[in-house]
Design a protein around this motif. Structure first.
Motif, PDB file in Angstrom:
ATOM      1  N   LYS A  48      59.265  24.711 -16.515  1.00  0.00           N
ATOM      2  CA  LYS A  48      59.188  23.523 -17.364  1.00  0.00           C
ATOM      3  C   LYS A  48      58.906  22.276 -16.537  1.00  0.00           C
ATOM      4  O   LYS A  48      58.165  21.379 -16.976  1.00  0.00           O
ATOM      5  N   SER A  49      59.484  22.203 -15.333  1.00  0.00           N
ATOM      6  CA  SER A  49      59.280  21.035 -14.467  1.00  0.00           C
ATOM      7  C   SER A  49      57.950  21.081 -13.730  1.00  0.00           C
ATOM      8  O   SER A  49      57.529  20.077 -13.160  1.00  0.00           O
ATOM      9  N   GLY A  50      57.317  22.249 -13.712  1.00  0.00           N
ATOM     10  CA  GLY A  50      56.060  22.385 -12.996  1.00  0.00           C
ATOM     11  C   GLY A  50      56.255  22.654 -11.514  1.00  0.00           C
ATOM     12  O   GLY A  50      55.316  22.483 -10.722  1.00  0.00           O
ATOM     13  N   TYR A  51      57.461  23.074 -11.124  1.00  0.00           N
ATOM     14  CA  TYR A  51      57.755  23.352  -9.723  1.00  0.00           C
ATOM     15  C   TYR A  51      57.819  24.868  -9.507  1.00  0.00           C
ATOM     16  O   TYR A  51      57.918  25.642 -10.455  1.00  0.00           O
ATOM     17  N   ARG A  52      57.805  25.270  -8.233  1.00  0.00           N
ATOM     18  CA  ARG A  52      57.772  26.707  -7.956  1.00  0.00           C
ATOM     19  C   ARG A  52      58.355  26.998  -6.579  1.00  0.00           C
ATOM     20  O   ARG A  52      58.622  26.098  -5.782  1.00  0.00           O
ATOM     21  N   ARG A  53      58.502  28.292  -6.311  1.00  0.00           N
ATOM     22  CA  ARG A  53      58.885  28.779  -4.996  1.00  0.00           C
ATOM     23  C   ARG A  53      57.616  29.102  -4.205  1.00  0.00           C
ATOM     24  O   ARG A  53      56.539  29.245  -4.797  1.00  0.00           O
ATOM     25  N   PRO A  54      57.722  29.269  -2.899  1.00  0.00           N
ATOM     26  CA  PRO A  54      56.526  29.635  -2.132  1.00  0.00           C
ATOM     27  C   PRO A  54      56.019  31.021  -2.512  1.00  0.00           C
ATOM     28  O   PRO A  54      56.806  31.934  -2.768  1.00  0.00           O
ATOM     29  N   ASN A  55      54.692  31.161  -2.556  1.00  0.00           N
ATOM     30  CA  ASN A  55      54.104  32.470  -2.851  1.00  0.00           C
ATOM     31  C   ASN A  55      54.014  33.303  -1.572  1.00  0.00           C
ATOM     32  O   ASN A  55      54.410  32.844  -0.487  1.00  0.00           O
ATOM     33  N   ALA A  56      53.492  34.504  -1.680  1.00  0.00           N
ATOM     34  CA  ALA A  56      53.454  35.425  -0.541  1.00  0.00           C
ATOM     35  C   ALA A  56      52.647  34.864   0.623  1.00  0.00           C
ATOM     36  O   ALA A  56      53.033  34.987   1.793  1.00  0.00           O
ATOM     37  N   ARG A  57      51.534  34.217   0.318  1.00  0.00           N
ATOM     38  CA  ARG A  57      50.702  33.648   1.378  1.00  0.00           C
ATOM     39  C   ARG A  57      51.436  32.522   2.102  1.00  0.00           C
ATOM     40  O   ARG A  57      51.411  32.436   3.335  1.00  0.00           O
ATOM     41  N   GLU A  58      52.103  31.691   1.330  1.00  0.00           N
ATOM     42  CA  GLU A  58      52.837  30.577   1.932  1.00  0.00           C
ATOM     43  C   GLU A  58      54.046  31.062   2.732  1.00  0.00           C
ATOM     44  O   GLU A  58      54.383  30.501   3.773  1.00  0.00           O
ATOM     45  N   TYR A 298      70.007  13.114   8.290  1.00  0.00           N
ATOM     46  CA  TYR A 298      69.166  12.888   7.108  1.00  0.00           C
ATOM     47  C   TYR A 298      67.707  12.758   7.537  1.00  0.00           C
ATOM     48  O   TYR A 298      67.396  12.135   8.556  1.00  0.00           O
ATOM     49  N   CYS A 299      66.814  13.339   6.730  1.00  0.00           N
ATOM     50  CA  CYS A 299      65.371  13.212   6.943  1.00  0.00           C
ATOM     51  C   CYS A 299      64.710  13.101   5.579  1.00  0.00           C
ATOM     52  O   CYS A 299      64.941  13.947   4.706  1.00  0.00           O
ATOM     53  N   SER A 300      63.899  12.073   5.365  1.00  0.00           N
ATOM     54  CA  SER A 300      63.326  11.852   4.036  1.00  0.00           C
ATOM     55  C   SER A 300      62.092  12.697   3.756  1.00  0.00           C
ATOM     56  O   SER A 300      61.556  12.672   2.652  1.00  0.00           O
ATOM     57  N   LEU A 301      61.619  13.456   4.735  1.00  0.00           N
ATOM     58  CA  LEU A 301      60.444  14.296   4.526  1.00  0.00           C
ATOM     59  C   LEU A 301      60.789  15.521   3.673  1.00  0.00           C
ATOM     60  O   LEU A 301      61.941  15.905   3.582  1.00  0.00           O
ATOM     61  N   GLY A 302      59.749  16.118   3.065  1.00  0.00           N
ATOM     62  CA  GLY A 302      59.963  17.361   2.339  1.00  0.00           C
ATOM     63  C   GLY A 302      59.582  17.347   0.876  1.00  0.00           C
ATOM     64  O   GLY A 302      59.785  18.349   0.189  1.00  0.00           O
ATOM     65  N   VAL A 303      59.013  16.253   0.371  1.00  0.00           N
ATOM     66  CA  VAL A 303      58.555  16.246  -1.014  1.00  0.00           C
ATOM     67  C   VAL A 303      57.264  17.060  -1.136  1.00  0.00           C
ATOM     68  O   VAL A 303      57.083  17.840  -2.069  1.00  0.00           O
ATOM     69  N   ASN A 304      56.374  16.884  -0.164  1.00  0.00           N
ATOM     70  CA  ASN A 304      55.123  17.637  -0.134  1.00  0.00           C
ATOM     71  C   ASN A 304      55.412  19.067   0.310  1.00  0.00           C
ATOM     72  O   ASN A 304      55.938  19.298   1.404  1.00  0.00           O
ATOM     73  N   ILE A 305      55.063  20.054  -0.517  1.00  0.00           N
ATOM     74  CA  ILE A 305      55.392  21.440  -0.180  1.00  0.00           C
ATOM     75  C   ILE A 305      54.680  21.899   1.086  1.00  0.00           C
ATOM     76  O   ILE A 305      55.147  22.811   1.775  1.00  0.00           O
ATOM     77  N   LYS A 306      53.568  21.270   1.435  1.00  0.00           N
ATOM     78  CA  LYS A 306      52.856  21.654   2.650  1.00  0.00           C
ATOM     79  C   LYS A 306      53.624  21.287   3.914  1.00  0.00           C
ATOM     80  O   LYS A 306      53.364  21.852   4.980  1.00  0.00           O
ATOM     81  N   THR A 307      54.564  20.371   3.787  1.00  0.00           N
ATOM     82  CA  THR A 307      55.381  19.996   4.939  1.00  0.00           C
ATOM     83  C   THR A 307      56.166  21.200   5.456  1.00  0.00           C
ATOM     84  O   THR A 307      56.411  21.323   6.653  1.00  0.00           O
ATOM     85  N   TYR A 308      56.537  22.098   4.568  1.00  0.00           N
ATOM     86  CA  TYR A 308      57.329  23.270   4.954  1.00  0.00           C
ATOM     87  C   TYR A 308      56.493  24.327   5.690  1.00  0.00           C
ATOM     88  O   TYR A 308      57.031  25.339   6.127  1.00  0.00           O
ATOM     89  N   LEU A 309      55.199  24.080   5.831  1.00  0.00           N
ATOM     90  CA  LEU A 309      54.335  24.957   6.598  1.00  0.00           C
ATOM     91  C   LEU A 309      54.042  24.370   7.976  1.00  0.00           C
ATOM     92  O   LEU A 309      53.334  24.993   8.773  1.00  0.00           O
ATOM     93  N   ASP A 310      54.573  23.187   8.241  1.00  0.00           N
ATOM     94  CA  ASP A 310      54.322  22.487   9.497  1.00  0.00           C
ATOM     95  C   ASP A 310      55.327  22.936  10.557  1.00  0.00           C
ATOM     96  O   ASP A 310      56.541  22.766  10.375  1.00  0.00           O
TER      97      ASP A 310
END
Length: 379
Positions: A48-58, A298-310
């Motif tokens: 409903k929120s339009g959010y998701r978990r990482p897929n297999a590739r990610e 505390y770290c304010s990063l992490g809204v962009n899901i691509k950050t978790y691939l860095d």
């Protein structure tokens, strides 16, 4: 005869509808409170929120980017509670999986992930070394989402649990000497609870999205050691901290490099942003602080899901969690001490050169563009 058939058909149709409704109600997962949100409801809320978990590739990309070793050897088996609802912000599903993967790969800590508020009570917290606040972003994360529809008796019980959880959190850090780590929207939550803002070091007061050049303010600090003092370029949303933020109360590790980017408060369509920080030219991204006997990261990063691939972000986050646990000692002297002395790092006990040699941090260039600003009530 035709009238009877029509009438019979309508009765059968009504019966079918009622039966279907009864079956659907029977299959509808219950939402016990207090307790963890049932998986089916989590999935429905995320959809409903339009959010998701990482897929297999990610997940594979995340696994490839993970560090093999933690920056510090655990003093003993450690346990971290990753707490938060997955449907309240875009990165929450990725953050939860990231923390699990970091613990599993490096064996620096075991992770329990949940949104059950009962796990934040003293008896449950005894088994944990640190709490990781997964985005939160709820205004009242410890109250049931359907609080407004509850009966007065149920609301009173929920408020009492909320009160106990808040007392428990403060005690866990301030008195018990444990740690708390939070990313992005965790300072957006609980803005009517003054003690939470004091513990975390700030409350949310604006955000800005864009390609950022991140300055490492304390390159010798163990938490920031993986960045090797170099500029870090990253596209993400960054939060501007508001009261009670002050450099006299915390040690800033990362900030927006204003020698490479224009001040986000200059000539923007959202003038409120220029008032978001104590100083016009001060845009911290991450900090550490001591709260009573405990530790806060505390770290304010992490809204962009691509950050978790860095890979740099993964290493930095791991170091921050280990700091909160207590396995990675780091100076918490405020960046601007009230007595006027110059803050210096106490990283002598940490062999940064050896760790960097064993775990080199890859960097990748990102084009710098003008930041795009947006105002939102909750970040």
């Amino acid at each position: 005869m035709r009238r009877v058939s029509v009438r019979t058909g309508r009765i059968l149709l009504a019966a079918t509808v009622l039966a279907s409704a009864a079956i659907a109600a029977a299959e509808e997962p219950s939402w016990p409170w207090p307790g963890p949100t049932p998986p089916k409801i989590v999935d429905a809320m995320m959809k409903k929120s339009g959010y998701r978990r990482p897929n297999a590739r990610e997940l594979k990309q995340m696994a490839d980017a993970l560090p093999e070793q933690p920056p510090a050897t655990p003093a003993r088996p450690r346990k971290v509670l990753c707490w938060g609802r997955l449907w309240t912000h875009p990165g929450n599903g990725f953050a939860e999986e990231t923390v699990k993967l970091l613990g599993r790969r490096t064996k620096a800590f075991e992770v329990v992930a949940s949104d059950d508020p009962r796990l934040l009570l003293p008896e449950s917290l005894k088994g944990f070394d640190a709490i990781f606040l997964n985005g939160l972003h709820d205004r009242q994360p410890f109250l049931p989402p359907n609080f407004a529809s509850l009966s007065p008796k149920e609301q009173a019980a929920a408020k009492e649990l909320d009160r106990k959880v808040k007392q428990s959190l403060l005690k866990f850090v301030k008195e018990d000497g444990k740690g708390i780590a939070g990313i992005e929207g965790s300072i957006c939550a609980l803005r009517d609870w003054k003690e939470f803002g004091q513990m975390m070091g700030a409350f949310y007061n604006g955000h800005y999205w864009g390609d950022h050049v991140i300055k490492v303010e304390d390159p010798t600090h163990p938490v920031a050691a993986c960045l090797a003092g170099k500029q870090w370029r990253l596209r993400d949303q960054i939060y501007a901290p508001g009261r009670p933020y002050s450099r006299k109360n915390l040690r800033v590790l990362l900030s927006v490099d204003l020698t490479q980017l224009k001040d986000p408060g200059d000539k923007t369509p959202v003038p409120w942003l220029s008032k978001a920080t104590a100083k016009r030219d001060d845009y911290p991204i991450s900090w550490v602080r001591k709260h009573g006997r405990g530790r806060v990261f505390y770290c304010s990063l992490g809204v962009n899901i691509k950050t978790y691939l860095d890979p740099l972000f993964l290493r930095y986050l791991l170091a921050g969690i280990q700091f909160a646990i207590g396995d990675l000692p780091g100076d918490t002297t405020p960046s601007e001490p009230s007595d006027g002395t110059v803050a210096t790092s106490s990283a002598a006990r940490y062999d940064r050169t050896q760790f960097m040699r064993e775990n080199p941090c890859p960097t990748r260039p990102v084009a710098i563009r003008a930041c795009r600003f947006r105002q939102a009530s909750d970040g």
